[in-house]
Design a protein around this motif. Structure first.
Motif, PDB file in Angstrom:
ATOM      1  N   ILE A 148       0.828  -1.204   0.000  1.00 58.41           N
ATOM      2  CA  ILE A 148       0.000   0.000   0.000  1.00 58.41           C
ATOM      3  C   ILE A 148       0.862   1.253   0.000  1.00 58.41           C
ATOM      4  CG2 ILE A 148      -1.690   1.318   1.336  1.00 58.41           C
ATOM      5  CD1 ILE A 148      -2.831  -1.397   2.266  1.00 58.41           C
ATOM      6  N   ARG A 149       1.924   1.259   0.790  1.00 54.49           N
ATOM      7  CA  ARG A 149       2.779   2.447   0.810  1.00 54.49           C
ATOM      8  C   ARG A 149       3.416   2.692  -0.555  1.00 54.49           C
ATOM      9  NH1 ARG A 149       7.375   4.077   5.234  1.00 54.49           N
ATOM     10  NH2 ARG A 149       8.738   2.650   4.095  1.00 54.49           N
ATOM     11  N   ALA A 150       3.800   1.621  -1.247  1.00 53.08           N
ATOM     12  CA  ALA A 150       4.346   1.784  -2.595  1.00 53.08           C
ATOM     13  C   ALA A 150       3.312   2.411  -3.526  1.00 53.08           C
ATOM     14  CB  ALA A 150       4.798   0.430  -3.140  1.00 53.08           C
ATOM     15  N   GLY A 151       2.045   2.012  -3.381  1.00 50.81           N
ATOM     16  CA  GLY A 151       0.985   2.597  -4.189  1.00 50.81           C
ATOM     17  C   GLY A 151       0.750   4.058  -3.867  1.00 50.81           C
ATOM     18  N   ILE A 152       0.785   4.413  -2.589  1.00 43.92           N
ATOM     19  CA  ILE A 152       0.612   5.810  -2.183  1.00 43.92           C
ATOM     20  C   ILE A 152       1.724   6.668  -2.762  1.00 43.92           C
ATOM     21  CG2 ILE A 152       0.625   7.378  -0.198  1.00 43.92           C
ATOM     22  CD1 ILE A 152      -0.671   5.105   1.419  1.00 43.92           C
ATOM     23  N   ASN A 153       2.938   6.157  -2.743  1.00 48.66           N
ATOM     24  CA  ASN A 153       4.073   6.910  -3.293  1.00 48.66           C
ATOM     25  C   ASN A 153       3.923   7.149  -4.789  1.00 48.66           C
ATOM     26  OD1 ASN A 153       5.227   6.969  -0.767  1.00 48.66           O
ATOM     27  ND2 ASN A 153       6.623   5.263  -1.150  1.00 48.66           N
ATOM     28  N   GLU A 154       3.202   6.268  -5.464  1.00 50.92           N
ATOM     29  CA  GLU A 154       3.007   6.389  -6.910  1.00 50.92           C
ATOM     30  C   GLU A 154       1.793   7.254  -7.245  1.00 50.92           C
ATOM     31  OE1 GLU A 154       4.235   5.481 -10.837  1.00 50.92           O
ATOM     32  OE2 GLU A 154       5.191   5.011  -8.900  1.00 50.92           O
ATOM     33  N   ALA A 155       0.863   7.397  -6.321  1.00 45.10           N
ATOM     34  CA  ALA A 155      -0.395   8.104  -6.574  1.00 45.10           C
ATOM     35  C   ALA A 155      -0.164   9.591  -6.798  1.00 45.10           C
ATOM     36  CB  ALA A 155      -1.357   7.888  -5.414  1.00 45.10           C
ATOM     37  N   ARG A 156      -1.057  10.201  -7.587  1.00 43.32           N
ATOM     38  CA  ARG A 156      -0.897  11.618  -7.924  1.00 43.32           C
ATOM     39  C   ARG A 156      -2.162  12.434  -7.680  1.00 43.32           C
ATOM     40  NH1 ARG A 156       3.296  10.235  -7.227  1.00 43.32           N
ATOM     41  NH2 ARG A 156       5.149  10.204  -8.557  1.00 43.32           N
ATOM     42  N   ALA A 157      -3.229  11.825  -7.243  1.00 39.59           N
ATOM     43  CA  ALA A 157      -4.480  12.556  -7.048  1.00 39.59           C
ATOM     44  C   ALA A 157      -4.498  13.284  -5.708  1.00 39.59           C
ATOM     45  CB  ALA A 157      -5.665  11.599  -7.157  1.00 39.59           C
ATOM     46  N   ASP A 158      -5.536  14.073  -5.482  1.00 41.70           N
ATOM     47  CA  ASP A 158      -5.679  14.818  -4.230  1.00 41.70           C
ATOM     48  C   ASP A 158      -5.982  13.890  -3.053  1.00 41.70           C
ATOM     49  OD1 ASP A 158      -5.504  17.160  -5.811  1.00 41.70           O
ATOM     50  OD2 ASP A 158      -7.671  17.105  -6.167  1.00 41.70           O
TER      51      ASP A 158
END
Length: 260
Positions: free
Chosen positions: A86-96
């Motif tokens: 999940i943390r890897a996904g958060i680091n990749e995310a770009r939305a608000d």
């Protein structure tokens, strides 16, 4: 999310977009439908599937459904288990806003709209959870009552104490969580730890939405699974004030094997 002097409300940006992060491992049977429903929702601009080395067609199905797929499968050290995914996904995310959805979960499009509305209407809210209803396949009346009891306890825990589980669709303003590296990359109890950490940034909300979650783990492992979850949950809360609990032990106790 710091308050201005004099008690004025903090200045936070308006939220427009949502990134959805889905941790997976061998979820070929459910991942396609999960993604397609999410991508029909307003405000969702990307679905990021973070896969822990699936041996089935999870990754190819996710890509075909329109998701961005990351492979995250560390063999040792930090980052193992769902927390690292999940943390890897958060680091990749770009939305608000980021919403965490499990692969066996069906989230109505209106749920994402409510997330945006609540965050924009209540600027002191950092995030929260959407809630869930279990999809029950077993026809037994006694078992249905047990599942409904688990649902009720989930509602109470999230609504009264602000501690949500991952299958309740946790969501949050991305920037303050990302800039503080707030999401824990621990193999188990990442959802509990994160809910506790979010409270240090702002208020939490519980939407009590009709998100549909598979009851497959409860049905497969029986009532003992509920007792084990409750025991591990309270053990974690007891140990936490004295330092970070050994979440590898929690993982091994729950799954019967080391994280990896």
């Amino acid at each position: 999310m710091n308050r201005k002097k004099g008690g004025a409300a903090p200045v936070v940006p308006i939220c427009h977009t949502i990134s959805v992060v889905i941790p997976t491992r061998n979820e070929a049977l459910v991942i396609g439908r999960c993604i397609k429903i999410i991508l029909n929702a307003p405000h969702v601009v990307e679905v990021i599937v973070v896969d822990a080395g699936s041996q089935d067609k999870t990754r190819s199905i996710a890509e075909a459904a329109g998701a961005k797929v990351l492979l995250h499968n560390p063999c040792q050290g930090d980052g193992r288990g769902r927390g690292g995914q999940i943390r890897a996904g958060i680091n990749e995310a770009r939305a608000d806003v980021v919403a965490i959805v499990h692969a066996d979960t069906l989230v109505p499009p209106r749920t994402f709209t409510r997330m945006i509305r609540v965050l924009n209407a209540r600027r002191l809210v950092i995030g929260g959870s959407a809630g869930c209803r279990f999809q029950i396949r077993s026809p037994g009346r006694a078992w249905q009552i047990r599942i409904k009891l688990i649902e009720f306890l989930n509602h109470v825990r999230a609504m009264v104490f602000g501690i949500s589980f991952g299958d309740q669709v946790q969501f949050f303003r991305r920037e303050p969580v990302f800039s503080r590296d707030l999401f824990p990359d621990i193999p188990l109890m990442e959802d509990v730890e994160f809910a506790i950490r979010m409270r240090s940034l702002g208020d939490l909300v519980y939407l009590n939405e009709k998100v549909v979650v598979s009851a497959r783990r409860w049905e497969t492992r029986g009532s003992g699974n509920a007792l084990l979850v409750i025991a591990l949950f309270f053990l974690y809360l007891i140990q936490r004030p004295w330092g970070q609990p050994d979440t590898t032990f929690f993982y091994e106790r729950y799954y019967g094997k080391p994280p990896g």
